[in-house]
Design an enzyme around this catalytic site. Sequence first.
Site, PDB file in Angstrom:
ATOM      1  N   GLU A 178      45.670 -52.737  -4.095  1.00 45.47           N
ATOM      2  CA  GLU A 178      46.837 -53.600  -3.638  1.00 45.47           C
ATOM      3  C   GLU A 178      46.327 -55.169  -3.663  1.00 45.47           C
ATOM      4  O   GLU A 178      46.718 -55.577  -2.369  1.00 45.47           O
ATOM      5  CB  GLU A 178      47.442 -52.859  -2.455  1.00 45.47           C
ATOM      6  CG  GLU A 178      47.876 -51.575  -2.472  1.00 45.47           C
ATOM      7  CD  GLU A 178      48.720 -51.082  -1.215  1.00 45.47           C
ATOM      8  OE1 GLU A 178      48.259 -51.319  -0.128  1.00 45.47           O
ATOM      9  OE2 GLU A 178      49.529 -50.416  -1.423  1.00 45.47           O
ATOM     10  N   ASP A 200      50.628 -41.480  -0.824  1.00 51.34           N
ATOM     11  CA  ASP A 200      50.511 -42.456   0.453  1.00 51.34           C
ATOM     12  C   ASP A 200      51.194 -42.100   1.790  1.00 51.34           C
ATOM     13  O   ASP A 200      52.387 -42.500   1.882  1.00 51.34           O
ATOM     14  CB  ASP A 200      50.983 -44.020  -0.046  1.00 51.34           C
ATOM     15  CG  ASP A 200      50.635 -44.861   0.984  1.00 51.34           C
ATOM     16  OD1 ASP A 200      49.840 -44.491   1.846  1.00 51.34           O
ATOM     17  OD2 ASP A 200      51.099 -45.967   1.094  1.00 51.34           O
ATOM     18  N   GLU A 250      54.121 -44.758   9.863  1.00 54.10           N
ATOM     19  CA  GLU A 250      54.720 -45.681   8.624  1.00 54.10           C
ATOM     20  C   GLU A 250      55.900 -45.095   7.993  1.00 54.10           C
ATOM     21  O   GLU A 250      56.865 -45.753   7.746  1.00 54.10           O
ATOM     22  CB  GLU A 250      53.661 -46.105   7.783  1.00 54.10           C
ATOM     23  CG  GLU A 250      54.034 -46.939   6.670  1.00 54.10           C
ATOM     24  CD  GLU A 250      53.105 -47.629   5.754  1.00 54.10           C
ATOM     25  OE1 GLU A 250      51.886 -47.160   5.784  1.00 54.10           O
ATOM     26  OE2 GLU A 250      53.343 -47.740   4.573  1.00 54.10           O
TER      27      GLU A 250
HETATM   28  C1  GCV Z   1      46.856 -51.245   5.216  1.00 49.69           C
HETATM   29  C2  GCV Z   1      50.223 -48.568   2.211  1.00 49.69           C
HETATM   30  C3  GCV Z   1      50.832 -49.353   3.426  1.00 49.69           C
HETATM   31  C4  GCV Z   1      49.953 -50.598   3.611  1.00 49.69           C
HETATM   32  C5  GCV Z   1      48.570 -50.268   3.830  1.00 49.69           C
HETATM   33  C6  GCV Z   1      47.959 -49.720   2.493  1.00 49.69           C
HETATM   34  C7  GCV Z   1      46.520 -49.143   2.664  1.00 49.69           C
HETATM   35  O1  GCV Z   1      50.265 -49.316   1.155  1.00 49.69           O
HETATM   36  O2  GCV Z   1      51.968 -49.651   3.132  1.00 49.69           O
HETATM   37  O3  GCV Z   1      50.439 -51.368   4.704  1.00 49.69           O
HETATM   38  O4  GCV Z   1      47.673 -51.494   3.983  1.00 49.69           O
HETATM   39  O5  GCV Z   1      48.802 -48.267   2.464  1.00 49.69           O
HETATM   40  O6  GCV Z   1      46.296 -47.902   3.221  1.00 49.69           O
HETATM   41  O7  GCV Z   1      45.607 -49.651   2.396  1.00 49.69           O
END
Ligand code: GCV
Length: 683
Positions: free
Chosen positions: A266, A339, A367
Site C-alpha cells: 500500500e 483484509d 475496522e
Molecule cells: C495500517 C488495511 C487498512 C489500513 C491498514 C492496512 C494494513 O488496508 O484499511 O488502514 O493500514 O490494512 O494492515 O497495513
Amino acid sequence: MKALFRIAIFLLLSLSLHAENGHKLWLRNTTSNPVNVVCTKDSPILSVAKNELKQGWQGESNASVVLTIKTDKAIVGDGFKIVNNGIQANTEKGILYGVYELLRRQQTNEVIKEEICNPSYQLRILNHWDNLDGSIERGYAGLSIFWKKGNDAMVVSKNDKLLWNEYARANASVGINGSVLNNVNASPDMLRKETLQRVKAIADILRPYGITTYLSVKFSSPALIGGLKTSDPLDPEVIKWWKEKTAEIYSLIPDFGGFLIKANSEGQPGPQDFGRTHADGANMLADALKPHGGIVMWRAFVYQTSGEDRAKQAYTEFMPFDGQFRDNVIIQVKNGPIDFQPREPFSPLFGAMKKTPVMAELQITQEYLGHSVHLAYLAPMWEEFLQSDTYQEGKGSTVASCTNGAIFKHKYTAIAGVSNVGLDANWCGHLFAQSNWYSFGRLAWNSSLSSEQIADEWIKLTFSQNTTKNCNSIDWDLNFLKPVKQVMLQSHEAIVNYMMPLGLHHIFAAEHHYGPGPWWAPKGVRKDWTPPYYHQADSLGIGFDRTKTGSNAVSQYKEPLHLLFEDATTCPEAFLLWFHHLPWDYKMKNGRTLWNEMCYRYDTGLQEVRQFQKVWDNVQPYIDAERFTHVQLKLREQSRNAQEWKDACLLYFQQFSKMPIPGDIERPLNELDQLIEKDLKRN
Ligand code: GCV
C-alpha cells in the site's frame, strides 16, 4: 454563594466518583480479604504480583500464598503451576500470570486445583496503529494513549504515566506480553532521538508488567532521517545505519523487543524499491537486532496492481522465500487472504510456509465490523480461524497448531492483535469492544479456549453480580449472564448476515469501511479497492470465481480443501460467493434460490440486532444506568445501520437479479438512490 458553590462541587465530585464509565474494564474487584504473601525474592514484577494479591484476594482470610520461582521442566516459558498453597513458575513473569489466573478464578468462582498452565504462544503482542500526531489509523475510541501533537508532544506527564500503568496492568492480567507502540504506516520520526526518549519512558512503565516494547519502522528511514542517499538493504552504509540505530535503541531500552515492518505494501517503501527481496530486507534488519536478542516481524500484507487476484498475492509473493529468512524473523500474516473482512477463509500461507515461523495478525479494532458502534464479539471468529484445518501436515493441522509450535519447531511462536484502545474513558469506544481486547489476550495465552468460556469470564468480571442489589446468583445467571452471553455469541454472525453473507466481502462504501457501498467505484480508484471487483454481480449471478475457471486461488489450499472449495456443492456455504460466481437461481442446500437465500440472510441479520435490543432492555435492572444507556444507544444505532445494510444490498443486487424479495420478510424502508446519495455526501 460560596457555600452553594462548594456544595455543587462536592456533588459533582461524588457523582464522578461513582460514575461507571467502564474505565475499570474487567479489573473491578472492590473488596478483598487479608492475605499473607510469602515470596523470598523481590523485583518490580514480583512487587506487582504481590500487590495484586493483596488488593484482590477473595480466598480465605489470612491465608498464606506462597510464590515460588523454581525450575520445572513441565512448565514452559512464562507458564506457571497452581499449587495448593500458591503459584510456582520458572520465571517472575510466570508468577505474575499465575497470580492473575488465581484471582480470576476466585472472582468467577472457577475451580482452583493443582494445574500447569502454559502459554500457547511465546509472544502475545498488541499492534497499535497510533500515529505520532496522536491520531489512530482505524481507531474508534479517541486519540492515542501514547502520542499527541503540540509543543509538549514529547513531555511525559503524570497522567500519561498513570494511564500507561493502567494499560499495562490490563494487558498483563490477560497475558499480553508485548506492545508495538506505533502504526505500521510508520513515520520515520519514530526513530529520532526525542521520540525514542518517550519510547523509553513508556517501556519503563510497561516493563514491571512483563510487557516488552516494540516499534514499527519505515524501511526508508536511513534516507529520510539518516542523511543517506539510499535505503538499499544491501548497501554497507545502510546496514551500518540500522546497526547503530538499533544499538542506540538498546542503550535506552535494554529489553527492547524488535521491529514490525510493512514493506512494499500500500505505497510503503521496501526492499523491492531497490531491486531486492523481502528476505534481503528482513534479514538485514534481523542482523542488526540479533546481537541484542531482538526480532523482526515482517508483514505479508502485500498486493500489487498486477491484475492477479488480490487474495492470491501474499502467497505468490512469499512462498518462494520460505526457508530464506534468519531465525529471528517471523512472517506476520493477517488471518484471511484479503483484509480482516467480516468473514474470510484462513490465509493459505498458514501451514504452507513450513521453514519460516509464521504469526497470525488479528484485528481487534472493528475496522470492517461496525467500528465502535456495533456490538461485535470477535472471539467466535478467531476461534473459527484458529481451529480451521489447513491439512498441511495431515488432518488436524489447524492454524493454531501450525503457528504455536505444535507442528513446526521454530525458535519463536507469536500472535498479534491490532489494538482497539484509545483515550476514550472506556478505552475501546463500545463497552462490549473491551471483550475483544480481553479475548485476544486469553486466546493468545490459550488458543484452545472456547469463545463461550471467554464470554462467560468477561461478563462475570465486567458486570460483577455483587454490584446488583437484591439479586441472588441464580437470578443473575439466568436473567443477566445467560441472555447477554447469547447476544455476544450471536453478534458476529449477525453482522456477517446483515453485511456480507455467504462469502461476500469488501462491499463497503469508500475508504471508511463502515456503511454499505456495493455500487462504490469512482473513476481513478484502484479496481481492487472497489466493491464491484469483489462481488462481481451481473445479470448472470454474483460472487468471485476463484476456481480453476477463474483466478484459481483454490489451488493455494492443500487437499482435500482445494477440491472441497473448487466444487460449489461441497464448498461451505459460508464461503460460497468467496470462491464461486453463481447464478441468481442457483439451488442452495435448503432448496431456496441463491437470491432468496441472500434476502433471508440480510433480513435475519437485521432481526437479530432487533432481538439484541430487546434482550438488553430486559437486563436493565441488573446493570448501572450509565453502562446500560451507553449500550442501549449503540444498539439503536446498530439497528438503523443494519436496516441500511439490508436495504442497500438487496435493492442494489436486485437490479441484477431482477427477482422479487420473498413476500414473508419485511420490506426495505430506504430508497437505493437516497442511500447512494447519503454515501456520496459522507465522502
Ligand atoms: C495500517 C488495511 C487498512 C489500513 C491498514 C492496512 C494494513 O488496508 O484499511 O488502514 O493500514 O490494512 O494492515 O497495513
